[in-house]
Design a protein around this motif. Structure first.
Motif, short mmCIF file in Angstrom:
data_model
loop_
_atom_site.label_atom_id
_atom_site.label_comp_id
_atom_site.label_asym_id
_atom_site.label_seq_id
_atom_site.Cartn_x
_atom_site.Cartn_y
_atom_site.Cartn_z
N ALA A 113 -1.56 17.33 -41.02
CA ALA A 113 -2.85 17.04 -41.63
C ALA A 113 -3.57 18.35 -41.94
N ALA A 114 -4.49 18.28 -42.90
CA ALA A 114 -5.31 19.46 -43.19
C ALA A 114 -6.14 19.81 -41.96
N ALA A 115 -6.49 21.07 -41.86
CA ALA A 115 -7.23 21.51 -40.68
C ALA A 115 -8.18 22.63 -41.06
N GLU A 116 -9.21 22.78 -40.25
CA GLU A 116 -10.01 23.99 -40.41
C GLU A 116 -9.92 24.82 -39.14
N VAL A 117 -10.25 26.07 -39.28
CA VAL A 117 -10.06 27.00 -38.17
C VAL A 117 -11.30 27.87 -38.02
N TYR A 118 -11.74 28.04 -36.79
CA TYR A 118 -12.78 29.02 -36.51
C TYR A 118 -12.21 30.09 -35.60
N LEU A 119 -12.65 31.31 -35.82
CA LEU A 119 -12.39 32.35 -34.83
C LEU A 119 -13.74 32.61 -34.19
N LYS A 120 -13.81 32.39 -32.87
CA LYS A 120 -15.14 32.44 -32.25
C LYS A 120 -15.12 33.08 -30.89
N SER A 121 -16.31 33.28 -30.40
CA SER A 121 -16.46 33.80 -29.05
C SER A 121 -16.41 32.65 -28.07
N PRO A 122 -15.53 32.72 -27.03
CA PRO A 122 -15.45 31.61 -26.08
C PRO A 122 -16.71 31.52 -25.22
N ARG A 123 -17.44 32.61 -25.13
CA ARG A 123 -18.62 32.64 -24.26
C ARG A 123 -19.84 32.05 -24.99
N PHE A 164 -9.26 31.22 -31.14
CA PHE A 164 -9.14 30.38 -32.33
C PHE A 164 -9.44 28.94 -31.93
N MET A 165 -10.14 28.25 -32.80
CA MET A 165 -10.32 26.82 -32.62
C MET A 165 -9.73 26.13 -33.84
N CYS A 166 -8.85 25.19 -33.59
CA CYS A 166 -8.22 24.46 -34.69
C CYS A 166 -8.82 23.05 -34.74
N LEU A 167 -9.21 22.64 -35.94
CA LEU A 167 -9.84 21.32 -36.09
C LEU A 167 -9.11 20.51 -37.15
N PRO A 168 -8.04 19.82 -36.70
CA PRO A 168 -7.31 18.99 -37.66
C PRO A 168 -8.24 17.88 -38.15
N ASP A 169 -8.06 17.49 -39.39
CA ASP A 169 -8.98 16.55 -40.01
C ASP A 169 -9.17 15.26 -39.22
N ASP A 170 -8.07 14.76 -38.66
CA ASP A 170 -8.18 13.45 -38.03
C ASP A 170 -7.94 13.50 -36.53
N ALA A 171 -8.17 14.66 -35.96
CA ALA A 171 -7.93 14.77 -34.52
C ALA A 171 -8.98 15.67 -33.89
N ASP A 172 -8.97 15.68 -32.58
CA ASP A 172 -9.95 16.48 -31.86
C ASP A 172 -9.68 17.97 -32.02
N ALA A 173 -10.74 18.71 -31.83
CA ALA A 173 -10.60 20.17 -31.88
C ALA A 173 -9.79 20.67 -30.69
N VAL A 174 -9.04 21.71 -30.95
CA VAL A 174 -8.24 22.32 -29.89
C VAL A 174 -8.56 23.81 -29.87
N THR A 175 -8.77 24.32 -28.66
CA THR A 175 -9.07 25.75 -28.56
C THR A 175 -7.85 26.49 -28.07
N GLY A 176 -7.52 27.58 -28.70
CA GLY A 176 -6.36 28.38 -28.34
C GLY A 176 -6.67 29.30 -27.17
N PRO A 177 -5.71 30.13 -26.82
CA PRO A 177 -5.90 31.04 -25.70
C PRO A 177 -6.96 32.10 -26.02
N THR A 178 -7.67 32.52 -24.97
CA THR A 178 -8.65 33.58 -25.14
C THR A 178 -7.94 34.93 -25.25
N VAL A 179 -8.38 35.68 -26.21
CA VAL A 179 -7.80 37.01 -26.41
C VAL A 179 -8.91 38.03 -26.22
N ARG A 180 -8.62 39.02 -25.40
CA ARG A 180 -9.65 40.04 -25.15
C ARG A 180 -9.28 41.36 -25.82
N ILE A 181 -10.27 41.98 -26.38
CA ILE A 181 -10.06 43.30 -26.96
C ILE A 181 -10.85 44.28 -26.11
#
Lengths: 404, 419
Positions: A84-94, A124-141
C-alpha cells in the motif's frame, strides 16, 4: 496555488484519525553512530556529492537500512516494500518534531527525502495508508552541526477546534454580508446611486473580510465576486454577475433600474450562502492554506488593480483581506506559538500593513493602486510580498498530518 | 521549529543563514572555495567569448564580475529599496551578499522539512552548480537621500543619470536605488538567481525595471556582433591587465572619493533601442561609414583585420574613416584621450515588439570607469549628434556605483558604507 477539489480527498491522513490507536509496533533497536566521514551500511555518495542511504518503508521493517548515521545534509532513498502507499516522517523520538516528510510513496517505488541532520536522536515513522503507524529504530548522531529546521506535526484533531471557531466567525460575517447587501439593493430600489455606491463598498468589504480565497465558498464565489475572466463574452457575458458587475454599473453611469436585477440576484446568492453555511463542514486542513492564500489573492487581483471595475477600492479590499487573514491566524495562534518562531513579527507586520493601508483612505474614498506614487506602490508591494512569503510557512506547518 | 535563527534573518529577509549551511553541506565547497584575496585575474582576450567561462571568484578587493568576460546571458535589474531605515538596509545588503555568495559558489539548498515550502525553486536541479553565475551589485544616487542617513556619503561623481541630447528617456526605465546584474551562460541560471534573490528580499526592495540581454556567438569569429550586425567591443581596454584596470576602471585611494568607495567603479547602464527596420534599409557603405568599420570583418575602414589599429593621423580629413564615425568619436586614440577610455560590457537585448509591430531590440549598454565625468560623459558629449543617432534611441538606464568587492566570509556588500 489553488488547491482544487475537496481537501478531504487529498490524502489518507484523515482515515487514521478515527482509530485512536497508540503508536503501533515500535522496533526498539537503538543504534549509536558517529559523525560524518564514516562509510558503511547502505550509504553511498551520489553524483550530487551527498550521502545517499537506502531505507525500507513497511510495517515490518520501517527504517531498516539506516545502519550508519551521519550528520549533515543527506538523502534517504525511501523504498516502499509494502503493498500500500505510505508516508514517512523523519522525526525526533523525544519531541516528535518532524525534520522531513515524504507523502504518498507508492508500493514498490522509491522516493528521495533530503534532510539536514545534526547531533541528536532520530527515528523514521512509516504510515501505510490503511494501517497503523510504525516507528523504526532510534538512531543517534553523536557529533556534527545543527540539524535543519523541524516542527511538531499538527493533526486533524488539533485543527478541528480552530476550524469550528473560524466557521462560527464566518457565519456571523455572512449575517452582516446579507444585511449590507440588502442595504445596497434597497438603495438601488430607491434610485439612490450615491447611497448605492456607499452600500456597495460596505457590502463588498464584508464579503472580502471573510477571506474568500480559492474556493472557500465554492461556485457561489464566482457568482458573488467573479470577474469576466473565463466567460465566453468576458465583461459583457450574461454570466458576469455579482459585486463587480454592479460596481461596473455604479461607476460607469448606469441607471439604477438597470442594476435591480444584478443586485437582487446577488442578495439571493448571499442569502443562500448564509443559509447553507451551517451545513458546510470546512476541512480543518484548509485553515493553514486559507491563512496563506487570502493574501496571495490580494497580491494577484487587488494590488494589480485587476478586479477594479470602477470603484478604485482595491486597497480597501486589501485592507479587508488583512482582516480576513487575521481572523484565520488568530484561531491558529495557539498551535503556531511553539511551531513558528516568526509569529510575533508576522502579527506586528499585519498590524503595520493595516495602518499603512488606512493611510490611503481619505474620507470614504480610497486611492487606487495605480494612483499611488511609485515609492508608495513599491512600499505596498513590498509589505504584501513579504507577508505572503512568510505566510507560506503557516500553510506548510498547518497541514494536517497523521501521528498514529 | 528549530534551527531557523542566524545571521541576516530578520523581518523581510528570509533564510539568509541557510545559505551557509547549504554550502558547507554541499560537498562542493572546495570547488567553490574563494581565494582569500581577489583582484584582477588573468582573463581571456576581452570581447572574445571563451569556450568555457571561468568561474568568477566571489570574494576579493573588487567585484570580479566587473572585469570578467561577458557571458552568454544577463538580467539587469534596478531595484528600489523599501527597507525603512538604515538597519534594515544593512540587513538587506547582508542578505543580498549571503544569497550571492551561495548562488555563485553553488551547493545544496538547505532542506526545511515541514517548516516551509522548499528553500529553492529547483530550476537548476537539486544542486546549484558552482561558478555558473556572476553577480554585480551597485548603488544609485537615490540611495544617498535622507532615508538612510547616507546624505553626503555618495561617491563624488554619482548623480542621477542626466538626459543627453539624443536621449528619449522613459521614467519607468530609469534610475534605481540598487543595480543588480546577473550573468551566466544559461538563461535558467540567471532566472534561478533572480528568483532566489527577489524571494529573500521582498520586503526590503522591489524591482523598478529589468531588461535581459544576451551575447551573440562570434559570427564567424572575433568579437560578437550587436543587432546592427557590427562587431561591438573590439577596442576595449585589456581587462586582464591590472595596471590598465587600475588606471581606467577601479577607484583607488587619493582620487578624492570616500574611503568606503575604494575598490569600486562607476557603472553606467544605457538602454538603447535600435531601429533595426530602418537600419536594414540603409546602404552598406552608409552603415560602415557610420561605424567606421567594415561590417563583414570588423576591421577599421583603413585596415584589413578586426584588431588592426586605425591610423587617424594619416587620414586627417576623414576620407577613409569619417571624422563623425562612431569609432573615431568614441576613441580618437590620442595621448589626451587615452584616459577617457572605459570598459564596455554591453549585451544585446530583445524585448518583443512595440505597439506598431516594430521589433523592440537593441543594446543593453553597460560600462565601467573610475571617473564618470572624465570618461563616460566626455565620450558621450563627443558622440552627441553622430550620424548613428538616427538609428538608435536611448530610452532608459542609470548611473550606479559598483560597490567594492566582498573581501571574505564575514564581509558584505556596502559594509564600509553603512558601518
Amino acid at each position: 496555488m489553488p488547491r482544487s477539489g475537496p481537501a478531504w480527498l487529498r490524502s489518507a491522513r484523515a482515515r487514521g484519525i478515527g482509530g485512536a490507536l497508540l503508536a503501533g509496533g515500535v522496533l526498539a533497536t537503538v543504534i549509536l553512530a558517529g559523525g560524518p566521514g564514516d562509510a558503511a551500511g547502505g550509504t553511498r555518495t551520489d553524483a550530487d556529492g551527498l550521502p545517499h542511504t537506502a531505507v525500507e518503508v513497511s510495517s515490518s521493517g520501517c527504517g531498516r537500512g539506516w545502519t550508519h548515521a551521519r550528520s549533515g545534509t543527506q538523502v534517504f532513498e525511501l523504498h516502499n516494500t509494502s503493498s500500500a502507499a505510505a508516508e514517512v516522517y523523519l522525526k525526533s523520538p523525544r519531541t516528535g518534531e518532524v525534520y522531513g516528510e515524504t507523502e504518498g510513496i507508492g508500493p514498490g517505488t522509491t522516493r528521495r527525502l533530503r534532510v539536514t541532520l545534526g547531533r541528536g536522536a532520530y527515528v523514521f515513522m512509516c504510515l501505510p495508508d490503511d494501517a497503523d503507524a510504525v516507528t523504526g529504530p532510534t538512531v543517534r548522531i553523536g557529533g556534527g552541526g545543527r540539524p535543519g529546521p523541524a516542527a511538531a506535526p499538527l493533526t486533524q484533531h488539533d485543527l478541528i477546534p480552530p476550524a469550528l471557531e473560524y466557521q462560527k466567525w464566518v457565519a456571523g460575517g455572512l449575517d452582516g454580508l446579507v444585511g449590507r447587501t440588502g442595504t445596497l439593493r434597497d438603495a438601488l430600489d430607491r434610485g439612490d446611486l450615491a447611497g448605492a455606491r456607499e452600500a456597495w463598498l460596505s457590502a463588498h468589504l464584508a464579503y472580502e473580510r471573510l477571506g474568500a480565497a480559492y474556493g472557500t465558498f465554492g461556485d457561489a464565489d464566482q457568482k458573488i465576486n467573479g470577474t469576466g475572466a473565463g466567460l465566453p463574452r468576458g465583461d459583457r457575458d450574461p454570466g458576469f454577475t455579482g459585486f463587480h458587475r454592479i460596481e461596473y454599473g455604479l461607476w460607469h453611469g448606469a441607471p439604477a433600474a438597470s442594476l435591480h436585477a444584478p443586485a437582487g440576484a446577488l442578495l439571493a446568492t448571499v442569502r443562500t450562502l448564509r443559509d447553507d453555511w451551517a451545513q458546510e463542514r470546512m476541512d480543518p486542513a484548509d485553515l493553514g492554506l486559507r491563512a496563506h492564500e487570502i493574501l496571495e489573492n490580494t497580491v494577484e487581483f487587488e494590488l494589480t488593480g485587476r478586479t477594479d471595475y470602477g470603484s478604485g477600492s482595491n486597497l480597501a479590499t486589501a485592507r479587508a483581506n488583512i482582516d480576513g487573514t487575521r481572523a484565520v491566524l488568530s484561531r491558529l495562534h495557539p498551535l503556531l506559538v511553539s511551531r513558528y518562531p516568526g509569529l510575533r513579527k508576522l502579527d506586528d507586520d499585519l498590524d503595520r500593513t493595516r495602518r499603512l493601508l488606512d493611510g490611503f483612505r481619505h474620507g470614504g474614498r480610497w486611492t487606487p493602486p495605480d494612483r499611488l506614487d511609485r515609492a508608495r506602490r513599491e512600499q505596498v508591494n513590498a509589505v504584501f510580498g513579504d507577508l505572503v512569503e512568510r505566510l507560506a510557512s503557516v500553510a506548510t506547518l498547518c497541514d494536517a498530518r497523521r501521528t498514529v | 521549529m528549530t534551527g531557523m535563527d542566524g545571521v541576516g534573518r530578520r523581518g523581510f529577509l528570509r533564510g539568509a543563514a541557510l545559505a551557509g549551511a547549504g554550502l558547507a553541506a554541499g560537498g562542493t565547497a572546495s570547488a567553490a572555495a574563494p581565494p582569500a584575496t581577489g583582484g584582477p585575474v588573468t582573463l581571456p582576450v576581452p570581447g572574445l567569448l571563451p569556450d568555457s567561462a571561468l568561474p568568477v571568484p566571489f570574494h576579493g578587493t573588487h567585484q570580479a564580475s566587473v572585469t570578467a568576460p561577458p557571458r552568454r546571458v544577463t538580467a539587469f535589474t534596478a531595484f528600489d529599496v523599501t527597507a525603512e531605515n538604515r538597519r534594515e538596509l544593512a540587513d538587506l545588503l547582508r542578505t543580498v551578499t549571503a544569497r550571492a555568495r551561495f548562488l555563485t559558489g553553488g551547493g545544496q539548498p538547505a532542506p526545511v522539512g515541514i517548516t516551509g515550502p522548499p528553500a529553492d525553486s529547483g530550476l537548476l536541479g537539486p544542486q546549484v552548480p558552482a561558478g555558473a553565475l556572476s553577480v554585480t551589485v551597485g548603488v544609485g544616487a537615490a540611495l544617498f537621500d535622507d532615508r538612510f542617513g547616507l546624505h553626503g556619503r555618495a561617491p563624488r561623481r554619482l548623480t542621477a543619470m542626466p538626459s543627453f541630447p539624443d536621449d528619449d528617456l522613459r521614467p519607468e526605465w530609469c534610475h534605481g536605488d540598487l543595480s543588480l546584474q546577473l550573468c551566466a551562460d544559461d538563461t535558467d541560471t540567471v532566472l534561478h538567481a533572480l528568483r532566489d534573490l527577489a524571494r529573500h528580499t521582498r520586503g526590503g526592495m522591489q524591482v523598478r525595471w529589468r531588461l535581459d540581454g544576451f551575447t551573440s556567438p562570434p559570427r564567424p569569429s572575433g568579437t560578437p556582433r550587436n543587432l546592427l550586425g557590427f562587431k561591438d567591443g573590439t577596442a576595449n581596454p585589456d581587462a586582464g591587465s591590472a595596471r590598465e584596470m587600475d588606471r581606467l576602471v577601479w577607484v583607488g585611494r587619493g582620487a578624492g572619493e570616500p574611503d568606503w568607495a575604494v575598490g569600486g567603479s562607476y557603472q553606467v547602464v544605457r538602454l538603447i533601442r535600435m531601429l533595426v527596420e530602418f537600419w536594414d534599409r540603409v546602404s552598406l557603405t552608409e552603415q560602415e561609414r557610420m561605424f567606421g568599420r567594415a561590417r563583414e570583418t570588423g576591421a577599421p575602414l583603413d585596415g584589413d583585420a578586426e584588431h588592426d589599429i586605425p591610423h587617424y593621423p594619416a587620414d586627417p580629413k576623414g576620407d577613409v574613416i569619417p571624422l563623425d564615425s562612431h569609432i573615431r568619436l568614441a576613441n580618437p586614440r590620442t595621448a589626451d584621450t587615452a584616459g577617457q577610455r572605459l570598459l564596455r560590457r554591453a549585451y544585446n537585448y530583445d524585448n518583443g515588439t512595440d505597439g506598431n509591430g516594430n521589433l523592440d531590440m537593441g543594446l543593453l549598454f553597460c560600462c565601467y570607469q573610475q571617473d564618470l565625468a572624465r570618461q563616460f560623459e566626455t565620450v558621450q558629449r563627443r558622440l552627441a549628434g553622430e550620424p548613428l543617432t538616427d538609428y538608435i534611441k536611448p530610452f532608459g538606464g542609470g548611473y550606479f556605483y559598483a560597490l567594492p568587492g566582498v573581501r571574505e566570509e564575514s564581509d558584505w556588500f556596502g559594509r564600509a558604507l553603512l558601518t
